[in-house]
Design a protein around this motif. Structure first.
Motif, PDB file in Angstrom:
ATOM      1  N   UNK A   1       0.845  -1.207   0.000  1.00 31.20           N
ATOM      2  CA  UNK A   1       0.000   0.000   0.000  1.00 31.20           C
ATOM      3  C   UNK A   1       0.874   1.247   0.000  1.00 31.20           C
ATOM      4  N   UNK A   2       1.938   1.222   0.821  1.00 27.57           N
ATOM      5  CA  UNK A   2       2.848   2.382   0.851  1.00 27.57           C
ATOM      6  C   UNK A   2       3.488   2.609  -0.516  1.00 27.57           C
ATOM      7  N   UNK A   3       3.895   1.521  -1.152  1.00 29.60           N
ATOM      8  CA  UNK A   3       4.511   1.629  -2.488  1.00 29.60           C
ATOM      9  C   UNK A   3       3.523   2.261  -3.463  1.00 29.60           C
ATOM     10  N   UNK A   4       2.291   1.776  -3.401  1.00 23.55           N
ATOM     11  CA  UNK A   4       1.269   2.259  -4.350  1.00 23.55           C
ATOM     12  C   UNK A   4       0.965   3.739  -4.099  1.00 23.55           C
ATOM     13  N   UNK A   5       0.741   4.087  -2.836  1.00 22.58           N
ATOM     14  CA  UNK A   5       0.385   5.465  -2.488  1.00 22.58           C
ATOM     15  C   UNK A   5       1.489   6.437  -2.883  1.00 22.58           C
ATOM     16  N   UNK A   6       2.735   6.017  -2.693  1.00 21.71           N
ATOM     17  CA  UNK A   6       3.863   6.924  -2.944  1.00 21.71           C
ATOM     18  C   UNK A   6       4.495   6.716  -4.310  1.00 21.71           C
ATOM     19  N   UNK A   7       3.845   5.870  -5.111  1.00 23.07           N
ATOM     20  CA  UNK A   7       4.339   5.608  -6.466  1.00 23.07           C
ATOM     21  C   UNK A   7       5.805   5.173  -6.459  1.00 23.07           C
ATOM     22  N   UNK A   8       6.094   4.240  -5.613  1.00 22.84           N
ATOM     23  CA  UNK A   8       7.470   3.744  -5.476  1.00 22.84           C
ATOM     24  C   UNK A   8       7.510   2.245  -5.713  1.00 22.84           C
ATOM     25  N   UNK A   9       8.669   1.752  -6.136  1.00 22.36           N
ATOM     26  CA  UNK A   9       8.869   0.302  -6.153  1.00 22.36           C
ATOM     27  C   UNK A   9       9.228  -0.129  -4.731  1.00 22.36           C
ATOM     28  N   UNK A  10       9.212  -1.431  -4.518  1.00 26.63           N
ATOM     29  CA  UNK A  10       9.604  -1.952  -3.201  1.00 26.63           C
ATOM     30  C   UNK A  10      11.043  -1.543  -2.904  1.00 26.63           C
ATOM     31  N   UNK A  11      11.910  -1.661  -3.896  1.00 20.50           N
ATOM     32  CA  UNK A  11      13.325  -1.325  -3.689  1.00 20.50           C
ATOM     33  C   UNK A  11      13.496   0.153  -3.349  1.00 20.50           C
ATOM     34  N   UNK A  12      12.770   1.020  -4.052  1.00 25.47           N
ATOM     35  CA  UNK A  12      12.877   2.460  -3.761  1.00 25.47           C
ATOM     36  C   UNK A  12      12.424   2.758  -2.337  1.00 25.47           C
ATOM     37  N   UNK A  13      11.381   2.090  -1.904  1.00 21.77           N
ATOM     38  CA  UNK A  13      10.843   2.355  -0.559  1.00 21.77           C
ATOM     39  C   UNK A  13      11.828   1.923   0.530  1.00 21.77           C
ATOM     40  N   UNK A  14      12.379   0.734   0.401  1.00 19.82           N
ATOM     41  CA  UNK A  14      13.291   0.298   1.478  1.00 19.82           C
ATOM     42  C   UNK A  14      14.628   1.043   1.383  1.00 19.82           C
ATOM     43  N   UNK A  15      14.996   1.491   0.166  1.00 24.63           N
ATOM     44  CA  UNK A  15      16.202   2.326   0.028  1.00 24.63           C
ATOM     45  C   UNK A  15      15.991   3.626   0.805  1.00 24.63           C
ATOM     46  N   UNK A  16      14.809   4.240   0.640  1.00 23.92           N
ATOM     47  CA  UNK A  16      14.505   5.499   1.357  1.00 23.92           C
ATOM     48  C   UNK A  16      14.556   5.262   2.870  1.00 23.92           C
ATOM     49  N   UNK A  17      14.074   4.127   3.324  1.00 22.67           N
ATOM     50  CA  UNK A  17      14.129   3.818   4.766  1.00 22.67           C
ATOM     51  C   UNK A  17      15.572   3.680   5.250  1.00 22.67           C
ATOM     52  N   UNK A  18      16.421   3.068   4.423  1.00 19.38           N
ATOM     53  CA  UNK A  18      17.834   2.888   4.820  1.00 19.38           C
ATOM     54  C   UNK A  18      18.526   4.238   4.986  1.00 19.38           C
ATOM     55  N   UNK A  19      18.061   5.278   4.246  1.00 16.24           N
ATOM     56  CA  UNK A  19      18.739   6.583   4.288  1.00 16.24           C
ATOM     57  C   UNK A  19      18.611   7.278   5.635  1.00 16.24           C
ATOM     58  N   UNK A  20      17.736   6.790   6.497  1.00 16.74           N
ATOM     59  CA  UNK A  20      17.618   7.370   7.837  1.00 16.74           C
ATOM     60  C   UNK A  20      18.917   7.180   8.618  1.00 16.74           C
ATOM     61  N   UNK A  21      19.620   6.110   8.336  1.00 11.82           N
ATOM     62  CA  UNK A  21      20.840   5.846   9.126  1.00 11.82           C
ATOM     63  C   UNK A  21      22.089   5.744   8.279  1.00 11.82           C
ATOM     64  N   UNK A  22      21.959   5.868   6.936  1.00 10.28           N
ATOM     65  CA  UNK A  22      23.141   5.740   6.067  1.00 10.28           C
ATOM     66  C   UNK A  22      23.076   6.741   4.923  1.00 10.28           C
ATOM     67  N   UNK A  23      24.244   7.064   4.377  1.00 10.88           N
ATOM     68  CA  UNK A  23      24.309   7.878   3.156  1.00 10.88           C
ATOM     69  C   UNK A  23      23.916   7.005   1.971  1.00 10.88           C
ATOM     70  N   UNK A  24      23.404   7.634   0.862  1.00 10.70           N
ATOM     71  CA  UNK A  24      23.044   6.822  -0.311  1.00 10.70           C
ATOM     72  C   UNK A  24      24.202   5.960  -0.811  1.00 10.70           C
ATOM     73  N   UNK A  25      25.428   6.538  -0.801  1.00 10.25           N
ATOM     74  CA  UNK A  25      26.571   5.766  -1.310  1.00 10.25           C
ATOM     75  C   UNK A  25      26.847   4.553  -0.406  1.00 10.25           C
ATOM     76  N   UNK A  26      26.600   4.715   0.908  1.00  5.62           N
ATOM     77  CA  UNK A  26      26.823   3.590   1.836  1.00  5.62           C
ATOM     78  C   UNK A  26      25.845   2.457   1.544  1.00  5.62           C
ATOM     79  N   UNK A  27      24.589   2.824   1.277  1.00  5.14           N
ATOM     80  CA  UNK A  27      23.580   1.795   1.004  1.00  5.14           C
ATOM     81  C   UNK A  27      23.971   1.040  -0.268  1.00  5.14           C
TER      82      UNK A  27
END
Ligand code: SF4
Length: 456
Positions: free
Chosen positions: A182-208
């Motif tokens: 539902x979150x993916x659909x509402x935010x027009x994101x893929x599953x990978x994009x959504x969990x990548x965004x969650x990882x950014x809370x504690x890491x830089x994009x390059x680290x992920x």
């Protein structure tokens, strides 16, 4: 907070719950002694192993893992070549280099106690570490190896899901498949994009990205070693490493063009990784060691035989696999001691099918469907490793799961409508099935193939 990449850990074979978890527990115990200034005071350590760890620990390398952990080694960085020799030396000289800094006496027979008849109440994989000065107890702690190389203590095991969610505030929190999609659909994101965004809370994009690529590269290296190294596996079953011979046969036959042949090769890649795992070599838990070959088998198939593969796609693959793995960790279990092999190879198959569907441009419905189909038809899968070794049926079962995951992805891609059974339904069913399953089939080697196959 649990992130998608936490579902993968670079470590050492052969078992995440019986090797990596106990090694991390022993290391954590030593670090706690260090933190409290007790390391230089104590002169004896006692280790108690209970339940499934006691019953199948010998074959899973639990004792080796615990002693390596007490010596300050971590599964990710320990040199696989010293893993066994270090323990041989401890047994021989009856001395252990605690935390790598202080030498204490250690009698393998007297100080490492195996309680085969006793299960600790909180989990089937229980451990108890005690530090003494002479006969006086200085510090003691229970640990539980809860699957996938994750560990808990008496406090955290009662509060697992709360801990996983509350440490960080993530933009897209989810616990169930319904919430995730539902979150993916509402935010027009893929599953990978959504969990990548969650990882950014504690890491830089390059680290992920780097972390994901390190996982992918380690998986691919384990495939390469698996299809190259010949010989017999350790442990006494005299199981021959089959992947190099099978790979040569398939390659020599030049039959790589049809999907059927490519699936056969994916099976061989997966078998090779699990033969590496059984050899105490470097692998990635995905989500466990016993199931370490399934996702790399599908990954290698994808890299070799599908089109337009690049680093971005590979990262999407591994993040999608990880997101699906999280749903099982939140809603059920990835510990064979709790739910049998459903929780290991069943979950790996579900993760791999979803990951492949995603990078083959599957819709959210198709990714969800692929994960669901894979688990629906893994329900009830028991854990009955012969001789307590992660060899039979584990190695070949990863090959079969890799091939099934590819088929399931292709099937899911043919339709774009929701089915009658939801992913949350099968996750719930998997957990209930695991609870109802006899303990003989939950990593104890007390039933199934483990008792019916004569081990000469
Ligand atoms: S049968 Fe499955 S769950 Fe049991 S040890 Fe083997 S891979 Fe792990």
């Amino acid at each position: 907070m649990l992130g998608a990449l936490d579902m993968f850990g670079i470590g050492i074979g052969p078992s995440s719950s019986h090797t990596i978890g106990p090694m991390k527990a022993a290391l954590d115990f030593v670090n706690k002694l260090k933190d409290q200034g007790l390391l230089m005071q104590l002169n004896r350590i006692e280790v108690h192993l209970y339940g499934s760890l006691a019953l199948t620990g010998e074959g899973h390398g639990t004792m080796l893992a615990v002693l390596n952990g007490l010596c300050g080694e971590h599964p990710k960085t320990v040199d696989p070549d010293t893993f066994i020799t270090r323990v041989d030396q401890i047994k021989q000289i009856k001395q252990l280099n605690l935390g790598g800094v202080v030498k204490i006496k250690f009698d393998y027979q007297q100080d490492l106690l195996i309680h085969k008849e006793q299960f600790l109440p909180k989990h089937a994989n229980g451990m108890y570490f005690v530090a003494y000065i002479n006969d006086k107890q200085l510090f003691a702690k229970h640990y539980y190896s809860i699957g996938g190389g994750f560990i808990a203590d008496d406090d955290s095991i009662d509060n697992l899901s709360a801990n996983s969610a509350n440490d960080y505030v993530i933009p897209y929190p989810f616990k169930t498949a319904r919430e995730l999609f539902s979150l993916c659909k509402t935010n027009n994101m893929t599953v990978a994009q959504l969990v990548f965004a969650n990882e950014l809370v504690r890491k830089e994009p390059s680290e992920v990205r780097n972390e994901a690529l390190e996982i992918i590269n380690t998986m691919r290296q384990s495939v390469q070693r698996g299809i190259t190294i010949e010989g017999n596996l350790p442990g006494g079953l005299n199981v021959r490493r089959r992947a190099p011979g099978l790979y040569k046969k398939l390659n020599n036959a030049q039959i790589k063009d049809s999907l059927h042949d490519q699936r056969l090769l994916a099976m061989v890649f997966a078998i090779g990784v699990n033969e590496e795992n059984a050899s105490f070599s470097r692998i990635v838990t995905a989500p466990t060691n016993g199931s370490a070959g399934t996702i790399p088998g599908v990954l290698e198939y994808y890299v070799r035989y599908e089109e337009n593969v690049n680093d971005d796609k590979l990262i999407d693959f591994i993040l999608t696999c990880g997101a699906i793995g999280m749903l099982y960790k939140f809603g059920a279990s990835i510990s064979a001691a709790e739910v049998g092999c459903q929780g290991e190879i069943g979950v790996a198959c579900s993760m791999a099918a979803a990951g492949l569907t995603a990078v083959l441009n599957g819709s959210l419905i198709q990714v969800d469907k692929a994960a669901e189909i894979a688990m629906e038809h893994s329900l009830g899968m028991t854990c009955d490793p012969i001789g307590g070794l992660v060899q039979i049926p584990c190695i070949e079962r990863n090959g079969v799961a890799a091939s099934r995951a590819i088929d399931i992805a292709k099937l899911a891609l043919l339709e774009n409508e929701e089915g009658k059974v939801s992913l949350d339904d099968v996750i719930k069913t998997m957990m209930q099935t695991g609870r109802d399953m006899s303990m003989h089939y939950k990593e104890t080697s007390l039933g199934g193939l483990a008792v019916n196959v004569v081990n000469c």
